[in-house]
Design a protein around this motif. Sequence first.
Motif, short mmCIF file in Angstrom:
data_model
loop_
_atom_site.label_atom_id
_atom_site.label_comp_id
_atom_site.label_asym_id
_atom_site.label_seq_id
_atom_site.Cartn_x
_atom_site.Cartn_y
_atom_site.Cartn_z
N ALA A 1 58.18 76.78 51.58
CA ALA A 1 57.72 75.95 50.46
C ALA A 1 57.76 74.48 50.87
CB ALA A 1 58.58 76.19 49.23
N ARG A 2 58.82 74.10 51.58
CA ARG A 2 58.96 72.71 52.05
C ARG A 2 57.83 72.38 53.03
NH1 ARG A 2 60.58 69.49 48.84
NH2 ARG A 2 62.66 70.17 48.35
N LYS A 3 57.52 73.33 53.88
CA LYS A 3 56.47 73.11 54.88
C LYS A 3 55.13 72.86 54.17
CE LYS A 3 54.58 75.56 58.95
NZ LYS A 3 53.29 76.11 58.61
N ILE A 4 54.86 73.69 53.17
CA ILE A 4 53.57 73.59 52.49
C ILE A 4 53.47 72.34 51.62
CG2 ILE A 4 52.26 74.68 50.59
CD1 ILE A 4 52.61 77.32 52.07
N THR A 5 54.59 71.93 51.02
CA THR A 5 54.52 70.75 50.15
C THR A 5 54.58 69.45 50.95
OG1 THR A 5 56.88 70.94 49.79
CG2 THR A 5 55.47 71.80 48.06
N GLY A 6 54.94 69.52 52.23
CA GLY A 6 54.91 68.32 53.06
C GLY A 6 53.48 67.84 53.15
N SER A 7 53.29 66.58 53.55
CA SER A 7 51.94 66.03 53.57
C SER A 7 51.05 66.86 54.49
CB SER A 7 52.01 64.61 54.08
OG SER A 7 50.75 64.19 54.49
N ASN A 8 50.06 67.50 53.95
CA ASN A 8 49.15 68.22 54.83
C ASN A 8 47.71 67.85 54.53
OD1 ASN A 8 48.08 70.07 52.86
ND2 ASN A 8 50.04 71.12 52.92
N GLY A 9 46.91 68.03 55.55
CA GLY A 9 45.53 67.53 55.51
C GLY A 9 44.70 68.14 54.41
N ILE A 10 44.76 69.47 54.29
CA ILE A 10 43.85 70.14 53.37
C ILE A 10 44.16 69.73 51.94
CG2 ILE A 10 45.14 72.31 52.97
CD1 ILE A 10 41.56 72.42 53.99
N GLN A 11 45.47 69.50 51.67
CA GLN A 11 45.86 69.13 50.30
C GLN A 11 45.35 67.72 49.96
OE1 GLN A 11 50.02 69.63 49.67
NE2 GLN A 11 49.91 69.03 47.53
N SER A 12 45.54 66.76 50.90
CA SER A 12 45.10 65.40 50.57
C SER A 12 43.57 65.38 50.44
CB SER A 12 45.64 64.40 51.59
OG SER A 12 44.75 64.18 52.62
N LEU A 13 42.91 66.19 51.22
CA LEU A 13 41.45 66.27 51.14
C LEU A 13 41.01 66.79 49.77
CD1 LEU A 13 38.80 66.20 52.80
CD2 LEU A 13 39.23 68.55 53.40
N MET A 14 41.61 67.87 49.31
CA MET A 14 41.20 68.46 48.04
C MET A 14 41.60 67.53 46.88
SD MET A 14 39.59 70.95 49.21
CE MET A 14 38.97 71.95 47.87
N GLU A 15 42.72 66.82 47.03
CA GLU A 15 43.13 65.87 45.97
C GLU A 15 42.16 64.69 45.89
OE1 GLU A 15 47.86 66.96 45.93
OE2 GLU A 15 47.24 65.05 46.80
N ASP A 16 41.74 64.20 47.05
CA ASP A 16 40.75 63.11 47.06
C ASP A 16 39.49 63.53 46.34
OD1 ASP A 16 42.28 61.39 48.47
OD2 ASP A 16 41.18 61.54 50.36
N LEU A 17 39.06 64.76 46.59
CA LEU A 17 37.85 65.27 45.96
C LEU A 17 37.99 65.19 44.44
CD1 LEU A 17 36.77 68.54 47.82
CD2 LEU A 17 35.47 66.46 47.56
N GLY A 18 39.13 65.64 43.96
CA GLY A 18 39.38 65.68 42.52
C GLY A 18 39.49 64.28 41.93
N SER A 19 40.26 63.38 42.57
CA SER A 19 40.52 62.08 41.95
C SER A 19 39.28 61.20 41.97
CB SER A 19 41.70 61.38 42.63
OG SER A 19 41.38 61.13 43.97
N ALA A 20 38.40 61.39 42.95
CA ALA A 20 37.22 60.51 43.02
C ALA A 20 36.10 61.02 42.14
CB ALA A 20 36.76 60.41 44.46
N LEU A 21 36.22 62.28 41.70
CA LEU A 21 35.07 62.85 41.02
C LEU A 21 34.66 62.07 39.76
CD1 LEU A 21 35.12 66.69 41.66
CD2 LEU A 21 33.29 65.08 42.18
N GLY A 22 35.38 61.82 38.79
CA GLY A 22 34.93 61.20 37.53
C GLY A 22 34.45 59.75 37.63
N LYS A 23 34.44 59.12 38.82
CA LYS A 23 34.07 57.69 38.88
C LYS A 23 32.56 57.50 38.79
CE LYS A 23 38.22 56.31 41.24
NZ LYS A 23 38.87 55.64 42.35
N PRO A 24 32.11 56.32 38.24
CA PRO A 24 30.66 56.14 38.06
C PRO A 24 29.89 56.18 39.38
CG PRO A 24 31.93 54.33 37.08
CD PRO A 24 32.91 55.19 37.79
N LYS A 25 28.66 56.71 39.29
CA LYS A 25 27.79 56.82 40.47
C LYS A 25 27.57 55.42 41.05
CE LYS A 25 23.39 59.11 41.52
NZ LYS A 25 23.66 59.82 42.69
N GLY A 26 27.54 55.33 42.35
CA GLY A 26 27.28 54.04 43.00
C GLY A 26 28.54 53.27 43.32
N THR A 27 29.68 53.74 42.79
CA THR A 27 30.92 52.98 43.04
C THR A 27 31.84 53.69 44.03
OG1 THR A 27 32.09 54.06 41.22
CG2 THR A 27 30.89 52.03 40.68
N THR A 28 31.50 54.90 44.42
CA THR A 28 32.34 55.62 45.39
C THR A 28 31.45 56.26 46.45
OG1 THR A 28 32.19 57.67 44.15
CG2 THR A 28 34.14 56.33 43.73
#
Length: 419
Positions: free
Chosen positions: A7-34
């Motif tokens: 569990a510790r290994k998986i919750t440590g900073s890993n690439g696939i997680q930060s990638l999927m989180e970026d996808l989610g957090s950037a989604l609702g922003k207005p077109k043209g700004t991201t």
Amino acid sequence: MLLSRIARKITGSNGIQSLMEDLGSALGKPKGTTSLLGGGNPARIPEVEKIYKEALLQLISSGEIESMFGEYSSPIGNDDIRNATAEYLKEHLGAEIRGENIAFFNGSQNAYSYLLNCFSGTMEDGSFKKIILPIVPEYIGYADQTWEDNVFSSVVPKVLSTGAHRFRYGLDKENLDFASAGCVVLSRPTNPTGNVLSKEETLWLYEKTKEYKIPFLLDLAYGNPFPNLIGAAEPIHWMPGMILSLSFSKVGLPGVRTGIIIADAEIISLLSSFGAVGNLAVGNLGLSLAKVFWKENTLVKTANTILRPYYEEKSKIAVQILEEAFLSQNLAYSFHEPDGGFFLWIHFPRLKITNKELYRLCKERDVYIVSGHYFFPGLTTDFSHTKQCIRLTYCRDKEEIARGAKIIAEIVARNSSET
Ligand SMILES: Cc1ncc(COP(=O)(O)O)c(C=O)c1O
């Protein structure tokens, strides 16, 4: 909170997680700004979505939908669909495949989470086996899936110049160490580079795995027979000892979460146990759609008549936009030959900051890229590319890519050395 080691290994900073989180957090922003240039989503192509919608309507009108909603299937799919899949794929994978060679999973990622752990780590005889990645950089999604540490093994690839601002990675056959190997894994085309390893080199790897009596896992998520984004390269055919994986995601159905494994019957029956324990059953939607797809040859037809031309054109346009931006800032840069897949892999040889820092600076300006450092599991030797490369998707619209290209070029220019 006291957690298990895994569990510790998986919750440590890993690439696939930060990638999927970026996808989610950037989604609702207005077109043209991201500029969302990080993720692995396929492009949304209305013409293709219409074809899939029609397949779904067939399921509704034929009454298939009731059992699809209301019944568990077998862990890796019922025999009828496994047999139909074998019958269909045998023509496309040039081999005598039967239902016992087919397993469905909830995405090919789901299958890999089992496969990688079957053939690496501490074995039943007490030995410790490694996953050989014959060419790194390799797919970010393998790296954090293993339950044991230090299971990946890789070497610095050959860096072959293929022209001005272009290169490709090649196999370093002499230094690959198969002695401790439990399996060999290759994505073809490779995510992140777009490299499609030649058939000859792929078969060399296959022969090695036969010699060492280990499985050869070939990830065809972007490969043949669908979406078939392999440029001019030859398709792969299944042979005993190979474990091929196909995915419905890159043809435009990532939400359906369907992956298919083609392997020797012994491996499929092993996977069936994992499927039962881990998933109970595979989801029905992809299996039901597959029945329609095979009958109408939907995926291969769509891949060759719509997806390939679409993505080849997109890739060309993105490279052109990016090169213009890089040249306007007088940058030193080199693209991995974009043979196939969804991504562009770019090396900035004069970058003074790490690619991780470049990712952070880009994100501050709402440009999402993927730092290349994630893609080198098992590499213990120094290699400048681990710090100087980034991955971009070209599956976004022109304006979004142009906005991102300009900002990336400005940031790289500000953080590059003179020579
Ligand atoms: C090379 C490669 N393999 C496998 C996957 C997993 O695909 P899925 O689980 O959606 O089938 C991906 C997704 O990005 C990928 O890029």
